[in-house]
Design a protein around this motif. Structure first.
Motif, PDB file in Angstrom:
ATOM      1  N   GLU A 162     -14.624  -5.725   1.621  1.00 46.87           N
ATOM      2  CA  GLU A 162     -14.970  -6.451   3.178  1.00 46.87           C
ATOM      3  C   GLU A 162     -14.263  -5.995   4.647  1.00 46.87           C
ATOM      4  O   GLU A 162     -14.572  -6.372   4.712  1.00 46.87           O
ATOM      5  N   GLY A 163     -12.857  -5.053   4.002  1.00 43.32           N
ATOM      6  CA  GLY A 163     -12.472  -4.009   5.047  1.00 43.32           C
ATOM      7  C   GLY A 163     -11.445  -4.974   4.673  1.00 43.32           C
ATOM      8  O   GLY A 163     -10.661  -4.377   5.864  1.00 43.32           O
ATOM      9  N   GLY A 164     -10.934  -6.083   4.022  1.00 44.06           N
ATOM     10  CA  GLY A 164      -9.353  -6.859   4.979  1.00 44.06           C
ATOM     11  C   GLY A 164      -8.474  -5.480   4.047  1.00 44.06           C
ATOM     12  O   GLY A 164      -9.047  -4.646   3.195  1.00 44.06           O
ATOM     13  N   ILE A 165      -7.177  -5.672   4.547  1.00 43.99           N
ATOM     14  CA  ILE A 165      -6.177  -4.990   4.100  1.00 43.99           C
ATOM     15  C   ILE A 165      -5.685  -5.847   2.534  1.00 43.99           C
ATOM     16  O   ILE A 165      -4.859  -6.761   2.593  1.00 43.99           O
ATOM     17  N   VAL A 166      -5.510  -4.969   1.194  1.00 45.28           N
ATOM     18  CA  VAL A 166      -4.669  -5.071   0.286  1.00 45.28           C
ATOM     19  C   VAL A 166      -2.796  -5.252   0.829  1.00 45.28           C
ATOM     20  O   VAL A 166      -2.408  -5.623   0.710  1.00 45.28           O
ATOM     21  N   ASP A 167      -3.000  -3.948   1.504  1.00 42.92           N
ATOM     22  CA  ASP A 167      -1.507  -3.339   1.926  1.00 42.92           C
ATOM     23  C   ASP A 167      -1.822  -1.924   1.958  1.00 42.92           C
ATOM     24  O   ASP A 167      -2.925  -1.267   2.427  1.00 42.92           O
ATOM     25  N   ASP A 168      -0.465  -2.185   3.364  1.00 43.72           N
ATOM     26  CA  ASP A 168      -0.123  -0.424   4.032  1.00 43.72           C
ATOM     27  C   ASP A 168       1.209   0.390   3.304  1.00 43.72           C
ATOM     28  O   ASP A 168       1.678  -0.723   1.810  1.00 43.72           O
ATOM     29  N   LEU A 169       1.200   1.269   3.159  1.00 44.04           N
ATOM     30  CA  LEU A 169       1.774   2.592   2.124  1.00 44.04           C
ATOM     31  C   LEU A 169       1.699   3.656   2.645  1.00 44.04           C
ATOM     32  O   LEU A 169       1.646   3.730   3.845  1.00 44.04           O
ATOM     33  N   THR A 170       3.173   4.187   2.296  1.00 45.63           N
ATOM     34  CA  THR A 170       3.242   5.621   2.250  1.00 45.63           C
ATOM     35  C   THR A 170       2.717   6.834   1.304  1.00 45.63           C
ATOM     36  O   THR A 170       3.117   6.260  -0.161  1.00 45.63           O
ATOM     37  N   LEU A 171       2.136   7.549   1.293  1.00 39.14           N
ATOM     38  CA  LEU A 171       1.730   8.234  -0.107  1.00 39.14           C
ATOM     39  C   LEU A 171       1.957  10.034  -0.491  1.00 39.14           C
ATOM     40  O   LEU A 171       2.720  10.513   1.334  1.00 39.14           O
ATOM     41  N   TYR A 172       2.833  10.113  -0.569  1.00 39.08           N
ATOM     42  CA  TYR A 172       3.618  11.318  -1.272  1.00 39.08           C
ATOM     43  C   TYR A 172       2.898  12.254  -1.972  1.00 39.08           C
ATOM     44  O   TYR A 172       2.527  11.419  -3.241  1.00 39.08           O
ATOM     45  N   ARG A 173       2.541  13.643  -1.536  1.00 37.51           N
ATOM     46  CA  ARG A 173       2.054  14.775  -1.850  1.00 37.51           C
ATOM     47  C   ARG A 173       3.314  15.521  -3.349  1.00 37.51           C
ATOM     48  O   ARG A 173       3.865  16.454  -2.417  1.00 37.51           O
ATOM     49  N   LEU A 174       3.893  15.157  -4.159  1.00 34.00           N
ATOM     50  CA  LEU A 174       4.905  15.709  -4.767  1.00 34.00           C
ATOM     51  C   LEU A 174       4.674  17.322  -5.427  1.00 34.00           C
ATOM     52  O   LEU A 174       5.529  17.904  -5.565  1.00 34.00           O
ATOM     53  N   ALA A 175       3.607  17.410  -6.219  1.00 34.56           N
ATOM     54  CA  ALA A 175       2.600  18.399  -6.592  1.00 34.56           C
ATOM     55  C   ALA A 175       1.669  18.622  -5.961  1.00 34.56           C
ATOM     56  O   ALA A 175       0.598  17.679  -5.646  1.00 34.56           O
ATOM     57  N   GLU A 176       0.719  19.668  -6.695  1.00 36.69           N
ATOM     58  CA  GLU A 176      -0.522  19.906  -6.874  1.00 36.69           C
ATOM     59  C   GLU A 176      -1.511  19.041  -6.804  1.00 36.69           C
ATOM     60  O   GLU A 176      -2.105  18.413  -5.927  1.00 36.69           O
ATOM     61  N   ASP A 177      -1.123  18.149  -8.109  1.00 36.07           N
ATOM     62  CA  ASP A 177      -2.060  16.651  -9.084  1.00 36.07           C
ATOM     63  C   ASP A 177      -1.054  15.680  -8.775  1.00 36.07           C
ATOM     64  O   ASP A 177      -0.886  15.392  -9.788  1.00 36.07           O
ATOM     65  N   HIS A 178      -0.086  15.762  -7.943  1.00 36.26           N
ATOM     66  CA  HIS A 178       1.008  14.219  -8.358  1.00 36.26           C
ATOM     67  C   HIS A 178       1.161  13.948  -6.790  1.00 36.26           C
ATOM     68  O   HIS A 178       1.665  14.460  -5.766  1.00 36.26           O
ATOM     69  N   TYR A 179       0.928  12.843  -7.196  1.00 35.86           N
ATOM     70  CA  TYR A 179       1.303  11.886  -5.779  1.00 35.86           C
ATOM     71  C   TYR A 179       2.164  10.982  -5.786  1.00 35.86           C
ATOM     72  O   TYR A 179       1.930  10.268  -7.110  1.00 35.86           O
ATOM     73  N   MET A 180       2.361  10.125  -5.483  1.00 37.45           N
ATOM     74  CA  MET A 180       3.540   8.592  -5.112  1.00 37.45           C
ATOM     75  C   MET A 180       3.248   7.476  -3.693  1.00 37.45           C
ATOM     76  O   MET A 180       2.966   8.378  -2.893  1.00 37.45           O
ATOM     77  N   LEU A 181       2.426   6.941  -4.402  1.00 37.36           N
ATOM     78  CA  LEU A 181       2.814   5.394  -3.392  1.00 37.36           C
ATOM     79  C   LEU A 181       3.580   4.966  -2.987  1.00 37.36           C
ATOM     80  O   LEU A 181       4.198   4.146  -4.163  1.00 37.36           O
ATOM     81  N   THR A 182       4.353   4.226  -2.100  1.00 39.56           N
ATOM     82  CA  THR A 182       4.889   3.517  -1.829  1.00 39.56           C
ATOM     83  C   THR A 182       4.667   2.210  -0.822  1.00 39.56           C
ATOM     84  O   THR A 182       3.717   2.355  -0.101  1.00 39.56           O
ATOM     85  N   VAL A 183       4.609   0.902  -2.076  1.00 46.07           N
ATOM     86  CA  VAL A 183       3.960  -0.234  -1.509  1.00 46.07           C
ATOM     87  C   VAL A 183       4.904  -0.992  -1.275  1.00 46.07           C
ATOM     88  O   VAL A 183       6.364  -1.028  -1.670  1.00 46.07           O
ATOM     89  N   ASN A 184       4.703  -2.035  -0.604  1.00 46.37           N
ATOM     90  CA  ASN A 184       5.347  -3.536   0.144  1.00 46.37           C
ATOM     91  C   ASN A 184       6.159  -3.829  -1.613  1.00 46.37           C
ATOM     92  O   ASN A 184       5.436  -4.279  -2.116  1.00 46.37           O
ATOM     93  N   ALA A 185       7.332  -4.570  -1.280  1.00 45.54           N
ATOM     94  CA  ALA A 185       7.525  -5.543  -2.788  1.00 45.54           C
ATOM     95  C   ALA A 185       6.656  -6.637  -2.991  1.00 45.54           C
ATOM     96  O   ALA A 185       6.638  -6.993  -3.862  1.00 45.54           O
ATOM     97  N   SER A 186       6.942  -7.257  -2.165  1.00 47.06           N
ATOM     98  CA  SER A 186       5.690  -8.295  -2.333  1.00 47.06           C
ATOM     99  C   SER A 186       4.210  -8.104  -3.125  1.00 47.06           C
ATOM    100  O   SER A 186       4.210  -8.971  -3.569  1.00 47.06           O
TER     101      SER A 186
END
Lengths: 130, 370
Positions: B97-121
């Motif tokens: 519906e467009g509401g926000i689950v969370d904001d995050l930072t996305l890291y591309r660690l390698a070609e097919d390897h990513y990391m998402l940093t999300v809020n603690a709560s």
């Protein structure tokens, strides 16, 4: 251990009162200001306002939180600390001195006996983890 | 009330904070330092020198394999296909519906390897969301073994450089390098949430204490101080950075939150796309604005914003700004009242206090944009 002057009386809400004849000077304790952190705003009643023991008479705001101020004693506000709106940080620096908040002309001298002596207040804050 | 709650989670540095005299508070299920010496002093230390934050409570998820990018594209609003290895992206998770689950930072660690940093709560909620059936990708929740420190302030770069085994001065904003800091393997990310230059250092939880003490020792000459969540909040508020759970949540959408720039419909299908596109076409009815109080009066989360006595919005964040020495805040207001300079009131304990929509960020960003 926070500073708890022996000549003052205290409320469980962490206000102090100092008897000055038929009046009492009121502020918040060293423990209270430590818990609040940096005080940025103090809202006080006007001179002439009536306050009732253990009812709110104002508000103190720190960066993080807003807290009600409770009157230790009933009566009429005859003086307020006009410096506090300009320098609320003195509540942190000198809670029992320049950080005082109001002076109440007491409606009943008997209420004084209902306030906590320093020893009891020390026990209260020790139980609160200090 | 508190005795029936589950025990608070602890970062690897919980005892270090307590020993440093921190005042600990529950935050998002964690036992966290809210302040050490005082919020205002700590805030100023970050703006003028350098501060060290333990933000290990943040969550980290990794996703890898041939389906990793497709999985990320499905659940995030920004276009992850534009990310080079070594680059970071701010993004959002949205509901259909467009509401926000969370904001995050996305890291591309390698070609097919990513990391998402999300809020603690939101770790548990986000984990359930990203791994929900059919999204694809091979996900791992590495939050528990990942420690995270933020080193922020004008002296942050020089401090980290003194301890790093590589040239971190050449790491551009929103990029990272893999290396060692004080001998501890780190992902050295030029990111942060304070508006200052600095780094976020991801390190093994087991070695975080070594890293913390090395930074505190090496930073002595810079006037480094440990910084609690209280100053983190005032620092991010001065930048008008949204705080998940306060300024953005499931009841708010990216467009009204001013985060339309991280929604990229051209990339293809993603959760929430259709709803957000419909909203974009219709125009939003309220916007998240920054405001400055006319007097010393703190507008706090949940207070009403008024125009001529009528409710026109709600405060989502508010505090005293140590940099400006004025009270500032953020909140949603009716779109016609969102332009800078619009005069409003905040209902503070039944009394209307004057405020005005302000230009944001409230203070200039000093993030190093190289």
């Amino acid at each position: 251990m926070a500073n708890v002057p022996a000549d003052l009386r205290y409320t469980k809400e962490h206000e102090w009162a100092k008897l000055e004849g038929d009046k009492a000077r009121v502020g918040i304790t060293a423990f209270a200001q430590e818990q609040l952190g940096d005080v940025v705003f103090v809202e006080l009643p006007k001179v002439g306002a009536k306050v009732t023991a253990m009812k709110t008479f104002g508000v103190v705001e720190s960066v993080k939180a807003v807290s009600d101020l409770f009157a230790p004693l009933s009566g009429e506000v005859v003086e307020i600390n006009v410096e506090l709106p300009k320098k609320p940080e003195v509540v942190n620096a000198d809670p029992y001195g320049k950080g005082w908040m109001i002076v109440i002309k007491l409606a009943s001298a008997k209420e004084w006996d209902g306030l906590m002596p320093a020893g009891d207040y020390e026990k209260l804050i020790a139980a609160a983890g200090h | 009330m508190t005795d029936t709650q589950v025990p608070l989670k602890r970062t690897p540095l919980r005892d270090v904070h307590a020993a440093a005299g921190a005042k600990m508070v529950p935050f998002g299920g964690w036992d966290m330092p809210v302040q050490y010496t005082g919020i205002i002093e700590e805030h100023r230390c970050v703006r003028s020198a350098v501060g060290l934050f333990d933000i290990s409570h943040m969550g980290e998820f990794e996703v890898r394999g041939p389906g990793a990018l497709a999985a990320i594209q499905t659940i995030t609003t920004n276009d992850a296909s534009t990310l080079a290895v070594g680059q970071v992206q701010y993004s959002l998770l949205c509901y259909p519906e467009g509401g926000i689950v969370d904001d995050l930072t996305l890291y591309r660690l390698a070609e097919d390897h990513y990391m998402l940093t999300v809020n603690a709560s939101n770790i548990d909620k986000d984990w359930a969301w990203v791994t929900e059936g059919g999204r694809g990708g091979g996900w791992t929740n590495v939050s528990a073994e990942t420690g995270l420190l933020a080193v922020q302030g004008p002296k942050a770069e020089a401090l980290v450089q003194r301890l790093a085994d590589r040239d971190v001065t050449r790491v551009p904003y929103y990029h990272f390098a893999q290396g060692a800091v004080a001998g501890v393997p780190c992902l050295i990310s030029r990111t942060g949430y304070t508006g200052e230059d600095g780094f976020e250092l991801y390190a093994p939880a087991a070695q975080l204490e070594t890293l913390w003490h090395a930074l505190m020792d090496a930073g002595k000459r810079d006037g480094i101080q440990p910084i609690g969540l209280g100053a983190r909040d005032t620092l991010r508020l001065e930048m008008k950075f949204a705080l998940s759970g306060n300024d953005i949540d499931e009841t708010t959408n990216p467009l009204e939150a001013g985060l339309g720039w991280v929604v990229k419909p051209a990339k293809g299908e993603f959760v929430g796309r259709k709803a957000i596109e419909t909203m974009r076409a219709a125009g939003v009815t309220r916007k998240l604005v920054g405001f400055e109080m006319a007097e010393r009066a703190v507008a706090r989360h949940g207070y009403r914003l008024l125009k001529a006595g009528d409710p026109v919005g709600v405060v989502t964040s508010g505090s005293f700004s140590p940099s400006l020495e004025r009270c500032i805040g953020m909140g949603y207001v009716r779109a016609d009242l969102a332009p800078v300079g619009a005069e409003l009131d905040v209902d503070i304990r039944g009394q209307a206090h004057r405020t005005r929509v302000a230009k944001t960020p409230f203070v200039p960003s000093h993030a190093k944009k190289i």
